[in-house]
Design an enzyme around this catalytic site. Structure first.
Site, PDB file in Angstrom:
ATOM      1  N   GLY A  10       0.698  -1.105  -0.118  1.00 29.66           N
ATOM      2  CA  GLY A  10       0.037   0.079   0.162  1.00 29.66           C
ATOM      3  C   GLY A  10       0.938   1.397  -0.008  1.00 29.66           C
ATOM      4  O   GLY A  10       2.055   1.248  -0.355  1.00 29.66           O
ATOM      5  N   ARG A  32      -0.617  -8.647  -2.129  1.00 30.45           N
ATOM      6  CA  ARG A  32      -1.486  -9.533  -2.668  1.00 30.45           C
ATOM      7  C   ARG A  32      -2.101  -9.483  -3.731  1.00 30.45           C
ATOM      8  O   ARG A  32      -2.829 -10.365  -4.204  1.00 30.45           O
ATOM      9  CB  ARG A  32      -2.409  -9.884  -1.529  1.00 30.45           C
ATOM     10  CG  ARG A  32      -3.588  -8.806  -0.975  1.00 30.45           C
ATOM     11  CD  ARG A  32      -4.392  -9.116   0.087  1.00 30.45           C
ATOM     12  NE  ARG A  32      -5.371  -7.761   0.033  1.00 30.45           N
ATOM     13  CZ  ARG A  32      -6.413  -7.835   1.027  1.00 30.45           C
ATOM     14  NH1 ARG A  32      -6.763  -8.863   1.591  1.00 30.45           N
ATOM     15  NH2 ARG A  32      -7.097  -6.751   0.824  1.00 30.45           N
ATOM     16  N   LYS A  33      -2.232  -8.385  -4.420  1.00 26.95           N
ATOM     17  CA  LYS A  33      -2.939  -8.149  -5.749  1.00 26.95           C
ATOM     18  C   LYS A  33      -1.776  -8.251  -7.099  1.00 26.95           C
ATOM     19  O   LYS A  33      -0.886  -7.393  -6.967  1.00 26.95           O
ATOM     20  CB  LYS A  33      -3.647  -6.879  -5.655  1.00 26.95           C
ATOM     21  CG  LYS A  33      -5.062  -6.813  -5.225  1.00 26.95           C
ATOM     22  CD  LYS A  33      -5.939  -5.923  -5.495  1.00 26.95           C
ATOM     23  CE  LYS A  33      -7.197  -6.120  -4.667  1.00 26.95           C
ATOM     24  NZ  LYS A  33      -7.279  -5.254  -3.332  1.00 26.95           N
ATOM     25  N   ALA A 144       3.276   8.884   3.582  1.00 29.27           N
ATOM     26  CA  ALA A 144       3.950   8.356   2.521  1.00 29.27           C
ATOM     27  C   ALA A 144       4.241   9.340   1.498  1.00 29.27           C
ATOM     28  O   ALA A 144       5.282   9.102   0.995  1.00 29.27           O
ATOM     29  CB  ALA A 144       3.050   7.150   2.382  1.00 29.27           C
ATOM     30  N   LYS A 195      -3.048   8.205  18.331  1.00 30.27           N
ATOM     31  CA  LYS A 195      -3.051   9.773  17.593  1.00 30.27           C
ATOM     32  C   LYS A 195      -3.998   9.619  16.590  1.00 30.27           C
ATOM     33  O   LYS A 195      -4.691  10.550  16.070  1.00 30.27           O
ATOM     34  CB  LYS A 195      -1.674  10.062  17.074  1.00 30.27           C
ATOM     35  CG  LYS A 195      -1.216   9.292  16.137  1.00 30.27           C
ATOM     36  CD  LYS A 195      -1.444   9.691  14.576  1.00 30.27           C
ATOM     37  CE  LYS A 195      -0.882   8.492  13.644  1.00 30.27           C
ATOM     38  NZ  LYS A 195      -1.602   8.736  12.137  1.00 30.27           N
ATOM     39  N   THR A 252      -0.754  14.481  11.774  1.00 27.84           N
ATOM     40  CA  THR A 252      -2.010  13.762  11.244  1.00 27.84           C
ATOM     41  C   THR A 252      -3.262  14.738  11.599  1.00 27.84           C
ATOM     42  O   THR A 252      -4.223  14.910  10.710  1.00 27.84           O
ATOM     43  CB  THR A 252      -2.463  12.622  11.928  1.00 27.84           C
ATOM     44  OG1 THR A 252      -1.795  12.433  13.064  1.00 27.84           O
ATOM     45  CG2 THR A 252      -2.094  11.570  11.184  1.00 27.84           C
TER      46      THR A 252
HETATM   47  N1  LIG Z   1       0.211   5.878   4.681  1.00 28.75           N
HETATM   48  C1  LIG Z   1       1.037   6.682   5.355  1.00 28.75           C
HETATM   49  O1  LIG Z   1       1.536   7.713   5.075  1.00 28.75           O
HETATM   50  C2  LIG Z   1       1.222   5.714   6.576  1.00 28.75           C
HETATM   51  C3  LIG Z   1       0.681   4.775   7.147  1.00 28.75           C
HETATM   52  N2  LIG Z   1       0.966   4.476   8.256  1.00 28.75           N
HETATM   53  C4  LIG Z   1       0.443   2.955   8.528  1.00 28.75           C
HETATM   54  O2  LIG Z   1       0.801   1.775   8.034  1.00 28.75           O
HETATM   55  C5  LIG Z   1      -0.439   0.693   7.739  1.00 28.75           C
HETATM   56  C6  LIG Z   1      -0.837   0.527   6.363  1.00 28.75           C
HETATM   57  O3  LIG Z   1      -1.223   1.593   5.815  1.00 28.75           O
HETATM   58  P1  LIG Z   1      -0.957   2.214   4.390  1.00 28.75           P
HETATM   59  O4  LIG Z   1       0.046   1.488   3.715  1.00 28.75           O
HETATM   60  O5  LIG Z   1      -1.194   3.706   4.177  1.00 28.75           O
HETATM   61  O6  LIG Z   1      -2.441   1.553   3.611  1.00 28.75           O
HETATM   62  P2  LIG Z   1      -2.964   1.576   2.339  1.00 28.75           P
HETATM   63  O7  LIG Z   1      -4.653   1.717   2.498  1.00 28.75           O
HETATM   64  O8  LIG Z   1      -2.277   2.812   1.360  1.00 28.75           O
HETATM   65  O9  LIG Z   1      -2.630  -0.007   1.765  1.00 28.75           O
HETATM   66  C7  LIG Z   1      -3.110  -1.136   2.663  1.00 28.75           C
HETATM   67  C8  LIG Z   1      -2.172  -2.383   2.059  1.00 28.75           C
HETATM   68  O10 LIG Z   1      -2.592  -3.335   2.953  1.00 28.75           O
HETATM   69  C9  LIG Z   1      -3.134  -4.473   1.861  1.00 28.75           C
HETATM   70  N3  LIG Z   1      -3.924  -5.230   2.888  1.00 28.75           N
HETATM   71  C10 LIG Z   1      -5.334  -4.889   3.221  1.00 28.75           C
HETATM   72  N4  LIG Z   1      -6.063  -5.888   4.090  1.00 28.75           N
HETATM   73  C11 LIG Z   1      -4.933  -6.746   3.852  1.00 28.75           C
HETATM   74  C12 LIG Z   1      -4.996  -8.257   4.272  1.00 28.75           C
HETATM   75  N5  LIG Z   1      -6.211  -8.505   5.093  1.00 28.75           N
HETATM   76  N6  LIG Z   1      -3.863  -8.962   4.047  1.00 28.75           N
HETATM   77  C13 LIG Z   1      -2.853  -8.446   3.316  1.00 28.75           C
HETATM   78  N7  LIG Z   1      -2.788  -7.272   3.014  1.00 28.75           N
HETATM   79  C14 LIG Z   1      -3.812  -6.361   3.175  1.00 28.75           C
HETATM   80  C15 LIG Z   1      -3.689  -3.911   0.886  1.00 28.75           C
HETATM   81  O11 LIG Z   1      -3.700  -4.723  -0.106  1.00 28.75           O
HETATM   82  P3  LIG Z   1      -4.905  -4.669  -1.384  1.00 28.75           P
HETATM   83  O12 LIG Z   1      -4.562  -3.386  -2.397  1.00 28.75           O
HETATM   84  O13 LIG Z   1      -4.797  -5.887  -1.948  1.00 28.75           O
HETATM   85  O14 LIG Z   1      -6.275  -4.441  -0.819  1.00 28.75           O
HETATM   86  C16 LIG Z   1      -2.762  -2.436   0.734  1.00 28.75           C
HETATM   87  O15 LIG Z   1      -1.445  -3.069   0.026  1.00 28.75           O
HETATM   88  C17 LIG Z   1      -1.465   1.413   8.703  1.00 28.75           C
HETATM   89  O16 LIG Z   1      -1.469   0.734  10.047  1.00 28.75           O
HETATM   90  C18 LIG Z   1      -1.329   2.833   8.762  1.00 28.75           C
HETATM   91  O17 LIG Z   1      -1.578   3.670   9.799  1.00 28.75           O
HETATM   92  C19 LIG Z   1       2.126   4.634   9.009  1.00 28.75           C
HETATM   93  C20 LIG Z   1       2.670   5.655   8.825  1.00 28.75           C
HETATM   94  C21 LIG Z   1       2.515   6.376   7.369  1.00 28.75           C
HETATM   95  O1  LIG Z   2       0.430   7.938  10.259  1.00 33.11           O
HETATM   96  C1  LIG Z   2       0.518   8.719   9.490  1.00 33.11           C
HETATM   97  C2  LIG Z   2       1.555   9.704   9.469  1.00 33.11           C
HETATM   98  O2  LIG Z   2       2.683   9.623  10.406  1.00 33.11           O
HETATM   99  C3  LIG Z   2      -0.553   8.618   8.532  1.00 33.11           C
HETATM  100  O3  LIG Z   2      -1.692   8.833   9.061  1.00 33.11           O
HETATM  101  P1  LIG Z   2      -2.982   8.574   8.331  1.00 33.11           P
HETATM  102  O4  LIG Z   2      -3.188   7.137   8.341  1.00 33.11           O
HETATM  103  O5  LIG Z   2      -4.085   9.244   8.968  1.00 33.11           O
HETATM  104  O6  LIG Z   2      -3.016   9.080   6.582  1.00 33.11           O
END
Ligand SMILES: NC(=O)C1=CN([C@@H]2O[C@H](COP(=O)(O)OP(=O)(O)OC[C@H]3O[C@@H](n4cnc5c(N)ncnc54)[C@H](OP(=O)(O)O)[C@@H]3O)[C@@H](O)[C@H]2O)C=CC1
Ligand SMILES: O=C(CO)COP(=O)(O)O
Length: 342
Positions: A10, A32-33, A144, A195, A252
């Site tokens: 993601g 997974r996709k 990100a 948070k 955030t």
């Molecule tokens: N985005 C950001 O800026 C930040 C995010 N985070 C944290 O990182 C974590 C991930 O967030 P983020 O990458 O942004 O999320 P996204 O929504 O961008 O992506 C989620 C990813 O997880 C996959 N996924 C969802 N469900 C499952 C499952 N059951 N098994 C395996 N893979 C799965 C999705 O795959 P598919 O496409 O196949 O559904 C996708 O690749 C969260 O906890 C978020 O709080 C932390 C810091 C920064």
């Molecule tokens: O944790 C994050 C930045 O530090 C990303 O937050 P969001 O999941 O709300 O986009």
């Protein structure tokens, strides 16, 4: 340079893969996709989750978990919190035959529904302890989108074993990505998870047209209730004034990049919890964490008025309007200001 596997393609997984590949690590990204994996391999983009970003062509993407983790020195899990248990269960047999046990890192922010566990607790509960070295949490203010364009970013790597946190620090550090170490795993994980609740609240007050005074009040009093629950669960209160606490609250609660903030603005428009989850295709951890934190606050008898109001608005049929919730927060009995007691 080492082989590092990132589990989760993601937004955050892809951005972290970009940093590690730029640091010349042999970086493998699991998702997974098949369509997304093919796109990363063929056009070096991930338009769904990280639009308008060119990923390094050296990143190898795969849907095979065994290919991703085979001989990896570090495995970084970046899937939504409630997918962590399943991922760890799938990883377990694959770690059996590794020549060298990897360091396990997670970079997600939440608490597991039903068990109320922190992610590192889920991982240590599921993974066979003979097959990995340590668990490290990577957290802090880091959208990100901004990391992907090499904006200056600071994070915290926390582990019970300082050396493991230092290994993560060394793997990631570069001119735009600075990592501090910490040994307060509880505080770093709880700061990152809780948070998100306050960020949903920030989106709501912004959506309703409240101003900067209200935002500052929410962030500050949000920090107070995060610290109260955190210290009750064994965290060092100082951690909450660090990157994974106030740092992540600021980023955030003040940024339109935040999905939790965006979800709050939808709630302000009157969308229900289910409608918000449907409209946001990316993970919104805060909406789930509200419920877990509310339950923990009750269990530990901790005053968390902002969390409680969000819980009532999102999870009960009390039909409390956000305006009424804010008024009832404002009209509570007057209190003396201090950070931890009340
Ligand atoms: N985005 C950001 O800026 C930040 C995010 N985070 C944290 O990182 C974590 C991930 O967030 P983020 O990458 O942004 O999320 P996204 O929504 O961008 O992506 C989620 C990813 O997880 C996959 N996924 C969802 N469900 C499952 C499952 N059951 N098994 C395996 N893979 C799965 C999705 O795959 P598919 O496409 O196949 O559904 C996708 O690749 C969260 O906890 C978020 O709080 C932390 C810091 C920064
Ligand atoms: O944790 C994050 C930045 O530090 C990303 O937050 P969001 O999941 O709300 O986009």
């Amino acid at each position: 340079m080492m082989k590092i596997a990132i589990i989760g393609s993601g937004s955050w997984g892809s951005a972290l893969a970009k940093v590690l590949s730029e640091n010349k690590h042999d970086t493998v990204l699991w998702g997974r996709k098949q369509t997304i994996i093919d796109e990363i391999n063929q056009t070096h983009t991930n338009e769904k989750y990280l639009p308008n970003v060119s990923l390094p062509k050296e990143i190898k993407a795969t849907t095979s978990l065994s290919e991703a983790v085979s001989n990896a020195s570090m495995i970084i899990l970046v899937v939504p919190t409630n997918a962590m248990r399943q991922m760890a269960q799938e990883l377990n047999p694959l770690l059996e035959d590794q020549a060298q046990a990897p360091v396990i890192v997670h970079a997600s922010k939440g608490l597991e529904m039903n068990t109320q566990l922190r992610i590192s607790e889920v991982l240590t509960e599921v993974l066979n302890k003979d097959n990995y070295q340590d668990v490290v949490v990577l957290s802090g203010p880091s959208h990100a989108e901004e990391v992907a364009r090499q904006d200056v970013t600071t994070l915290t790597a926390a582990s019970d074993n300082l050396e493991a946190a230092q290994a993560v620090q060394q793997a990631f550090m570069n001119r735009y990505f600075r990592v501090y170490t910490n040994t307060d795993v509880i505080g770093v994980e709880l700061g990152g998870a809780l948070k998100n609740i306050i960020a949903v609240g920030a989106g709501i007050i912004s959506g309703l047209g409240y101003g900067d005074n209200a935002k500052a009040a929410l962030i500050t009093r949000g920090l107070a209730e995060i610290s109260r629950l955190g210290t009750a669960r064994g965290a060092d209160p100082l951690t909450f004034i660090g990157l994974s606490g106030v740092g992540d609250l600021i980023v955030t609660c003040t940024s339109p990049h935040s999905r939790n903030f965006q979800a709050g603005t939808l709630i302000a428009k009157g969308y229900s919890r289910a409608e918000v989850s449907e409209k946001m295709f990316m993970v919104v951890e805060g909406i789930l964490t509200v419920k877990v934190a509310y339950e923990l606050a009750k269990e530990y008898d901790i005053d968390m008025p902002i969390t409680e109001m969000l819980y009532l608005a999102l999870y009960t049929d009390k039909k409390i309007s956000v305006e009424d919730a804010i008024e009832s927060l404002m009209l509570r009995e007057g209190k003396q200001e201090e950070s931890l007691d009340k």
